[in-house]
Design a protein around this motif. Structure first.
Motif, PDB file in Angstrom:
ATOM      1  N   GLN A  74       1.044  26.745  -0.248  1.00 53.68           N
ATOM      2  CA  GLN A  74       2.096  25.758  -0.016  1.00 53.68           C
ATOM      3  C   GLN A  74       1.503  24.452   0.498  1.00 53.68           C
ATOM      4  O   GLN A  74       0.534  24.450   1.262  1.00 53.68           O
ATOM      5  CB  GLN A  74       3.121  26.303   0.992  1.00 53.68           C
ATOM      6  CG  GLN A  74       3.863  27.532   0.510  1.00 53.68           C
ATOM      7  CD  GLN A  74       4.593  27.291  -0.801  1.00 53.68           C
ATOM      8  OE1 GLN A  74       5.220  26.256  -1.001  1.00 53.68           O
ATOM      9  NE2 GLN A  74       4.492  28.261  -1.710  1.00 53.68           N
ATOM     10  N   PRO A  75       2.065  23.319   0.095  1.00 58.70           N
ATOM     11  CA  PRO A  75       1.483  22.024   0.487  1.00 58.70           C
ATOM     12  C   PRO A  75       1.435  21.804   1.991  1.00 58.70           C
ATOM     13  O   PRO A  75       0.493  21.206   2.499  1.00 58.70           O
ATOM     14  CB  PRO A  75       2.402  21.007  -0.201  1.00 58.70           C
ATOM     15  CG  PRO A  75       3.660  21.750  -0.514  1.00 58.70           C
ATOM     16  CD  PRO A  75       3.256  23.162  -0.755  1.00 58.70           C
ATOM     17  N   HIS A  76       2.438  22.286   2.707  1.00 60.68           N
ATOM     18  CA  HIS A  76       2.460  22.134   4.162  1.00 60.68           C
ATOM     19  C   HIS A  76       2.456  23.506   4.844  1.00 60.68           C
ATOM     20  O   HIS A  76       3.008  23.658   5.935  1.00 60.68           O
ATOM     21  CB  HIS A  76       3.699  21.339   4.590  1.00 60.68           C
ATOM     22  CG  HIS A  76       3.767  19.971   3.987  1.00 60.68           C
ATOM     23  ND1 HIS A  76       2.913  18.939   4.343  1.00 60.68           N
ATOM     24  CD2 HIS A  76       4.573  19.459   3.017  1.00 60.68           C
ATOM     25  CE1 HIS A  76       3.195  17.865   3.645  1.00 60.68           C
ATOM     26  NE2 HIS A  76       4.202  18.139   2.824  1.00 60.68           N
ATOM     27  N   PHE A  77       1.834  24.479   4.181  1.00 55.19           N
ATOM     28  CA  PHE A  77       1.706  25.848   4.690  1.00 55.19           C
ATOM     29  C   PHE A  77       3.067  26.471   5.016  1.00 55.19           C
ATOM     30  O   PHE A  77       3.187  27.277   5.929  1.00 55.19           O
ATOM     31  CB  PHE A  77       0.806  25.878   5.941  1.00 55.19           C
ATOM     32  CG  PHE A  77      -0.557  25.323   5.686  1.00 55.19           C
ATOM     33  CD1 PHE A  77      -1.495  26.052   4.972  1.00 55.19           C
ATOM     34  CD2 PHE A  77      -0.896  24.054   6.123  1.00 55.19           C
ATOM     35  CE1 PHE A  77      -2.758  25.537   4.712  1.00 55.19           C
ATOM     36  CE2 PHE A  77      -2.157  23.526   5.863  1.00 55.19           C
ATOM     37  CZ  PHE A  77      -3.084  24.269   5.163  1.00 55.19           C
ATOM     38  N   SER A  78       4.070  26.080   4.256  1.00 50.34           N
ATOM     39  CA  SER A  78       5.402  26.640   4.437  1.00 50.34           C
ATOM     40  C   SER A  78       6.207  26.402   3.168  1.00 50.34           C
ATOM     41  O   SER A  78       6.102  25.336   2.545  1.00 50.34           O
ATOM     42  CB  SER A  78       6.119  25.993   5.634  1.00 50.34           C
ATOM     43  OG  SER A  78       7.463  26.427   5.701  1.00 50.34           O
ATOM     44  N   ASP A  81      11.013  22.720   3.535  1.00 46.09           N
ATOM     45  CA  ASP A  81      10.762  21.309   3.799  1.00 46.09           C
ATOM     46  C   ASP A  81      11.109  20.980   5.244  1.00 46.09           C
ATOM     47  O   ASP A  81      11.382  21.872   6.062  1.00 46.09           O
ATOM     48  CB  ASP A  81      11.544  20.430   2.817  1.00 46.09           C
ATOM     49  CG  ASP A  81      13.062  20.623   2.932  1.00 46.09           C
ATOM     50  OD1 ASP A  81      13.512  21.265   3.918  1.00 46.09           O
ATOM     51  OD2 ASP A  81      13.797  20.128   2.051  1.00 46.09           O
ATOM     52  N   GLU A  82      11.117  19.708   5.574  1.00 51.75           N
ATOM     53  CA  GLU A  82      11.369  19.323   6.967  1.00 51.75           C
ATOM     54  C   GLU A  82      12.785  19.631   7.419  1.00 51.75           C
ATOM     55  O   GLU A  82      13.071  19.694   8.625  1.00 51.75           O
ATOM     56  CB  GLU A  82      11.080  17.827   7.158  1.00 51.75           C
ATOM     57  CG  GLU A  82      11.960  16.889   6.348  1.00 51.75           C
ATOM     58  CD  GLU A  82      11.400  16.647   4.955  1.00 51.75           C
ATOM     59  OE1 GLU A  82      11.915  15.743   4.255  1.00 51.75           O
ATOM     60  OE2 GLU A  82      10.457  17.362   4.563  1.00 51.75           O
ATOM     61  N   HIS A  84      14.231  22.458   6.618  1.00 53.08           N
ATOM     62  CA  HIS A  84      14.282  23.926   6.538  1.00 53.08           C
ATOM     63  C   HIS A  84      15.040  24.407   5.302  1.00 53.08           C
ATOM     64  O   HIS A  84      15.774  25.404   5.347  1.00 53.08           O
ATOM     65  CB  HIS A  84      14.914  24.516   7.808  1.00 53.08           C
ATOM     66  CG  HIS A  84      14.211  24.114   9.072  1.00 53.08           C
ATOM     67  ND1 HIS A  84      12.964  24.597   9.416  1.00 53.08           N
ATOM     68  CD2 HIS A  84      14.571  23.245  10.066  1.00 53.08           C
ATOM     69  CE1 HIS A  84      12.592  24.071  10.566  1.00 53.08           C
ATOM     70  NE2 HIS A  84      13.538  23.239  10.983  1.00 53.08           N
TER      71      HIS A  84
END
Length: 319
Positions: A74-78, A81-82, A84
């Protein structure tokens, strides 16, 4: 899972797991043919936690797959998104992680049932069938919506998955069936083979079907025309049949080798003696029946002699 490694590693794992199950099913059958019982997993010879090597292998593989799908790739390790909210590109990863989660639950259920013998004995079979049924469902309603060559491979992949799920459920009702356990193990081998074939024919450029090319952006294979597309699917079907034949041949060879390695010689001697005694008993009964036919009418047998051909023949001959 949507990578070369994401298909090759699960494929090799299923192939190894199916081979381990096949070998142990044959070993259990040939060592105790009269008391065979279906097992969801097989402990090793190691003591302590080492006896759970098969289940630890499944649990570690499933955990690694979940981390790869939901964190590492995942691009942001999740996958959120911001706000949720699940990212649009993450649904495919979530589905793959759900498959791995069920196999992790299967491994944990097997360990729990082994530590707590009071739990239902065939609960691991039920959880295993649920894991395979869920895998079948997610590959059928895949968010990636594979409609081309990869979709055809996924359709073929659902065949061994469905066979494994059905066998696992039937083993609950027929726990002494050797053939159900054997077919379930072979279905894991075939599933692994199809995964490996997908990895090779979709992600290795030199093995992509003729007049077809893989789109590196969408990870799909497109062909020059509908005719070449149908040819590619026909080749995929042939590859599936070749894998099926390879699994059957390997199972036959393993059966012969396992019979020589694990069968108790006393069992073979016992079956030979019993077979000779049964033939001798049938021969005696036939001779008694012929004697009755030749002796003519005789007195009715007593209630104690009703089921004894020997008693009837002796009375008739005495007259």
């Amino acid at each position: 899972m949507g990578t070369f490694e994401g298909h090759l590693l699960p494929g090799a794992s299923f192939l190894l797991f199916g081979s381990w199950q096949l070998l142990n099913v044959l070993k259990a059958f040939f060592k105790h043919p009269g008391s065979f019982q279906s097992r969801a997993w097989f402990p090793t010879r190691f003591s302590g936690i080492g006896c759970y090597a098969e289940l630890i292998f499944i649990a570690l593989g499933a955990t690694a797959s979940i981390l790869m799908e939901l964190v590492v790739t995942q691009p942001h390790f999740s996958p959120l998104d911001e706000h949720h909210i699940i990212l649009l590109d993450a649904f495919n990863n979530l589905e793959h992680a759900a498959i791995s989660l069920f196999f992790l639950l299967y491994a944990l259920t097997c360990i729990l049932c082994h530590l707590l013998p009071t739990l239902p004995p065939y609960l691991p079979h039920l959880v295993g069938a649920c894991a395979l049924a869920q895998e079948f469902l997610l590959f059928h309603f895949h968010s990636a919506d594979h409609m081309g060559l990869e979709g055809h491979y996924h359709m073929l992949l659902r065949i061994p998955i469905g066979i494994g799920a059905i066998c696992a459920l039937l083993e609950i009702a027929h726990p002494t069936s050797f053939m159900l356990s054997l077919v379930r193990a072979m279905s894991f081998q075939l599933q692994g083979g199809v995964f490996i074939q997908i990895a090779l024919c979709i992600w290795v450029p030199s093995l992509v079907p003729l007049h077809c090319v893989r789109d590196v952006v969408t990870n799909t294979v497109t062909c020059d025309s509908e005719l070449w597309h149908r040819r590619a699917k026909a080749v995929a079907t042939l590859q599936f049949t070749w894998w099926s034949a390879a699994v059957v041949v390997s199972a036959l060879i393993t059966t012969v080798l396992a019979k020589k390695a694990f069968e108790d010689p006393s069992q073979e001697m016992y079956r030979s003696v019993v077979g000779r005694e049964q033939k001798a008993g049938i021969r005696r009964d036939v001779e008694m029946a012929e004697m009755l036919d030749d002796s003519g009418p005789c007195s009715s047998p007593s209630s104690d002699e009703t089921d004894s051909l020997t008693g009837i023949a002796n009375r008739c001959v005495g007259r």
